[in-house]
Design a protein around this motif. Structure first.
Motif: not given
Length: 969
Positions: A448-451, A906-918, A442-445
């Motif tokens: 991948f998109l951010e980079f 779901e909440h944990l992974v979505f938080c990590i995704k948004h943090l990485i995106s930010y 989930a984090v990899w996806a």
């Protein structure tokens, strides 16, 4: 011949213009056209002075003569499809008079006359090819169209096909004046000064570290993945600053040779731009090459490949014959599968749009390496811990536990130990590392998109796409034909154009959505058919004569169902394209139509590909009831249950078989089908004309015999990779080897696509694009969906949550806060429920009474519990309890733990995704600094160049003694 230079110049100055001549004078000029060339040439050879004035004057005459004869042809010629411009295969004949006037005194290589890339004079390079048939009735439209092409300044030459005299090739060439004019209109960016890189100031300590690192790198071998630019010098790009081309500031640009200043892709793009704006009939919207292609006036239109992609000589010793040969050797050849792609060369030959696709594909493939490595690690972790898994040990040792039949009548009672192999295989994919891998993917996806956004920004900067804006698109012919009665003013162009009313747009949108919904219902009906097949076949295989199939009836049912499902998937994919085109609404422009078609096509194919997988993951064995009260389909067929080892093995088989078969089929259709078609065409040509004659075919004939690019451009390529991305991420918790299979496929896919573009397809028109378009939004949607599906796969499909609840609440370590393998002792027995055999329904009662196990009829059998069948069954009370077969307290604990896990995951992974995106900026800092500095340097360079030009003009005026004003500077 005796005329002096002064007399000749005087004669030229006194020559009247073409337009001022009478009709008799025009005829005399036409008759004496060749004589003009004959008496000029000896004078040039005998004179010792500079010939620049004479050549310039001759070119002016040639231009006037061309214009004059264009007017004569437009007035007197009844048809442009007659044989006046045709040359039947005479590739070495001389060119027309205007072309000869342009090359007076120049030697033209014979190779240019015979390689099929130039006009017959060997001077004018072919920039575009139009193909039509003489038997086609659209003669008048072609006549007007070709007359207007010449009026735009394009040069034209016709050639009949060597294999079919009915086929006519129209060769087009854009002179320098036309290229300069339209390059300025199209804001084509061209190089004008080499880049000066700005190095940041570094500390001495950092410099020392870098020196040590570079010294250490010197001991290591060279990176094998990098292309050898010393051996292939053509890979070096001119690293220059660029600016929109301007004829007024032409002295600012680096022009070594006007013939090569605009590369072939740019020349073809400019010619195509002109053809799209040339009228072919009287009328407001009777304009453009696309409409002539759609109504059949022309059969094909394409730019030429730059010669053959093969050479008798080695590229390392003799160099590349052309860019196509270079691309084949360093990109499309299978021998360089491990090397990086020459993206700059791909962009230079095929354009930015295709270059961005291969850049994205290469980036996706590179990002699959860590995902494939971690997935392989999870699988190997399952292999190494297999002998220490307490659950697998208990299953394999449970010889005294008799399981209830999994189907009606023909399925026998079975020992739990018979599913030992399946329990071990399940552990390979469902082990302690599975949850970590799901979070990682989930984090990899997201990463991948951010980079990719950062990578795209760098590519856009290097390829001069930062400030590029798409041109105002022309209206689709279908839209224009349907809504031509109602018009409104275009707010951008200020011109009236067809208009679609809002009510009509809404009604068509509703019809389109209803059509797609109907097609998705067809897919669901197909899945329902597969479910019925599985239910019926499992009983049939259980009664099969062959012991191998009879003993593995459930695996045989799953395997055959997956293969049938794959055939249905491919059949629906083939038939869906026409229906989706029909259901797609009629947008105004081509890009709007492509986005609408892309979204609908992806939605349908995504549901078609993954619907069976969703059924197996979340519905198989979940709603079957319990022995004595089975739920039935149409009150007839008992719903299928999972294997005693769980449903995960079915999900793994579904994903593995579908993924391998689909990738194999796609690779065959992408390369095998064009190869077979091109081979058949070459075979017919060899039979009719012999191998020697085929080798002498001109380039336009060879390219015409190749396959055209897909009608939807890169749609099929993107769709294949996006569906693979979804398959790799959505159910990756159930099949950790999916990224590895995707990586192996993509390594082959890059070279297959490269080989197809270079050797099997006609050269596509070089198009520009800033990004991958609507596909990026689809990728983001798949990334969000993957988080949800993996949470449900771990919580519902796998044994992770039931084992965790048992270890902390009911096992030997209950209340101790431990969850090791020693805490799982007794888990298998606790997960099974007891059933009284006499409670079987009449139609469910097996034919055997189980006496083969203990010598007497069985009284009790064990029912697989919740984690092996359904979310709503098992963990049930014994038959003699106050509430027979009611849910136990452990069932509710497991259910609550599953729901809690889904929410937390779901909440944990979505938080990590948004943090990485930010945290990851879309634009790298060094790139932002380079862009700012380049903007500053370009302004300085333009100022210096303009200042230098003005000073030079001032000196020349002073030298000539002319008066001038005291202007700045």
């Amino acid at each position: 011949p005796e005329t002096s230079l002064a007399g000749f110049s005087t004669a030229l100055s006194q020559t009247p213009s073409i337009s001022s001549l009478s009709s008799e004078g025009r005829e005399d000029l036409q008759v004496n056209r060749l004589e003009t060339q004959i008496w000029i040439k000896p004078d040039i050879q005998k004179t010792d002075v500079d010939f620049s004035e004479i050549l310039n004057a001759i070119q002016e005459i040639a231009k006037d003569v061309n214009i004059f004869f264009d007017e004569l042809e437009g007035v007197n010629s009844p048809s442009k499809d007659d044989d006046s411009l045709l040359h039947h295969g005479n590739l070495t004949s001389t060119s027309d008079d205007a072309s000869r006037l342009e090359v007076v005194g120049e030697e033209v290589p014979d190779k240019n006359k015979t390689n099929g890339l130039y006009f017959r004079d060997g001077k004018c390079r072919i920039d575009y090819i139009l193909v039509y048939r003489k038997s086609n009735p659209q003669t008048e439209k072609r006549e007007v169209f070709e007359r207007n092409i010449r009026a735009e300044g394009l040069q034209m030459e016709k050639e009949s096909s060597l294999t079919n005299s009915d086929i006519i090739f129209v060769k087009l060439h854009a002179p320098w004046e036309v290229l300069g004019k339209y390059a300025e209109l199209m804001n084509v960016r061209m190089p004008f000064r080499r880049k000066i890189y700005y190095l940041h100031r570094r500390y001495k300590f950092m410099n020392r570290i870098e020196k040590q690192i570079s010294r250490f790198r010197g001991w290591l071998p060279r990176k094998p993945m990098k292309l050898d630019k010393e051996t292939l010098p053509d890979l070096e790009e001119n690293d220059c600053y660029t600016a929109p081309f301007s004829q007024q500031r032409i002295h600012h640009f680096i022009i070594h040779n006007k013939d090569t200043f605009f590369n072939n892709a740019t020349r073809s793009r400019i010619v195509h731009h002109i053809l799209q704006r040339v009228k072919y009939e009287e009328g407001k919207n009777k304009i453009g090459l696309n409409r002539l292609l759609s109504n059949g006036s022309y059969e094909a239109a394409f730019p030429l490949h730059e010669g053959s992609y093969r050479s008798k000589n080695s590229i390392k010793t003799h160099g590349a014959e052309n860019h196509r040969h270079l691309l084949y050797e360093c990109w499309a050849s299978w021998g360089v599968w491990y090397k990086y792609q020459p993206l700059d060369l791909v962009r230079r030959y095929f354009g930015e749009k295709i270059g961005l696709y291969f850049a994205w594909l290469g980036w996706y493939t590179g990002m699959l390496f860590p995902a494939a490595f971690i997935g392989l690690f999870v699988f190997l972790y399952g292999v190494t811990t297999l002998n220490h898994c307490q659950v697998s040990k208990e299953v394999c040792q449970a010889t005294d536990i008799i399981m209830c039949p999994i189907c009606d009548k023909y399925c026998p009672f079975m020992r739990l130990s018979d599913s030992c192999i399946y329990a071990k295989v399940t552990h390979l994919f469902d082990n302690g590392a599975t949850v970590f891998f799901a979070v990682f993917m989930a984090v990899w996806a997201t990463v991948f998109l951010e980079f990719w956004k950062r990578r795209r920004a760098v590519i856009a900067y290097d390829w001069d796409l930062i400030d590029w804006e798409e041109e105002e698109e022309e209206i689709r012919p279908q839209f224009e034909a349907k809504y031509s009665k109602k018009e409104r003013m275009n707010p951008i162009s200020g011109k009236p154009e067809p208009y679609q009313a809002f009510a009509d747009k809404c009604s068509r949108l509703i019809v389109s959505a209803s059509g797609i919904f109907f097609m998705i219902c067809v897919v669901i009906a197909a899945v329902f058919g597969i479910v019925i097949y599985r239910v019926v076949t499992v009983s049939t295989f259980a009664a099969f004569k062959w012991a191998l199939i009879r003993n593995n009836s459930q695996v045989a049912t799953t395997g055959t169902a997956v293969c049938i499902n794959f055939c249905i998937i491919m059949l629906l994919n083939v038939t869906s394209e026409t229906l989706i085109i029909f259901f797609t609404e009629q947008p105004r422009t081509e890009s709007e139509w492509e986005n609408s078609f892309t979204l609908k096509m992806f939605l349908f194919q995504f549901v078609n590909l993954n619907s069976s997988t969703f059924y197996i993951a979340f519905f198989l064995g979940r709603f079957t009831g319990h022995p004595g009260a089975y739920l039935r389909l149409i009150n007839r067929w008992r719903l299928e249950e999972c294997h005693p080892s769980g449903c995960l093995i079915d999900l793994c088989m579904q994903m593995g078989i579908i993924m391998v078969l689909k990738q194999t089929w796609n690779n065959f259709m992408e390369l095998g089908y064009p190869l077979i078609q091109n081979w058949w065409t070459r075979r017919k040509l060899r039979q009719e004309y012999g191998p020697q004659r085929k080798a002498s075919f001109p380039q336009w004939e060879k390219d015409y015999n190749l396959q055209p690019m897909n009608a939807y451009g890169l749609f099929d390529e993107y769709l294949e990779m996006i569906l693979q991305f979804g398959f790799t991420t959505i159910f990756v918790a159930a099949f950790p080897l999916a990224p590895l299979l995707a990586l192996l496929n993509n390594i082959i896919e890059i070279r297959l696509d490269a080989y197809k573009f270079v050797t099997q397809w006609r050269r596509p028109l070089a198009s520009r694009a800033k990004d991958i378009g609507i596909w990026y939004g689809i990728l983001e949607g798949i990334g969000i969906l993957s988080v949800i599906t993996n949470a449900f796969v771990i919580a519902v499909t796998s044994d992770f949550i039931p084992r965790l609840v048992y270890a902390y609440k009911y096992g030997p370590c209950a209340g101790q806060g431990e969850a090791g393998q020693k805490c799982m002792v007794g888990y298998v027995n606790a997960s099974l429920s007891v059933f009284l055999v006499s409670d079987f329904e009449n139609r469910s009662e097996p034919t055997s009474n189980g006496s083969e196990f203990s010598g007497s009829p069985l009284k009790y059998c064990r029912q697989v519990s919740d984690q092996h069948t359904s979310l709503y069954r098992d963990y049930r009370d014994p038959p003699h309890s106050p509430v027979p077969y009611g849910y136990t307290l452990q069932f509710w604990h497991v259910l609550a733990a599953r729901l809690a896990f889904i929410i937390v995951f779901e909440h944990l992974v979505f938080c990590i995704k948004h943090l990485i995106s930010y945290l990851i900026p879309d634009l790298p800092k060094d790139l932002r600094d380079r862009m700012r500095r380049e903007k500053y340097l370009i302004q300085e360079m333009m100022y210096e160049a303009e200042l230098e030009r003005l000073q030079k003009e001032r000196k020349e005026r002073k030298k000539n003694g002319k008066s001038y004003h005291n202007e700045w500077p």
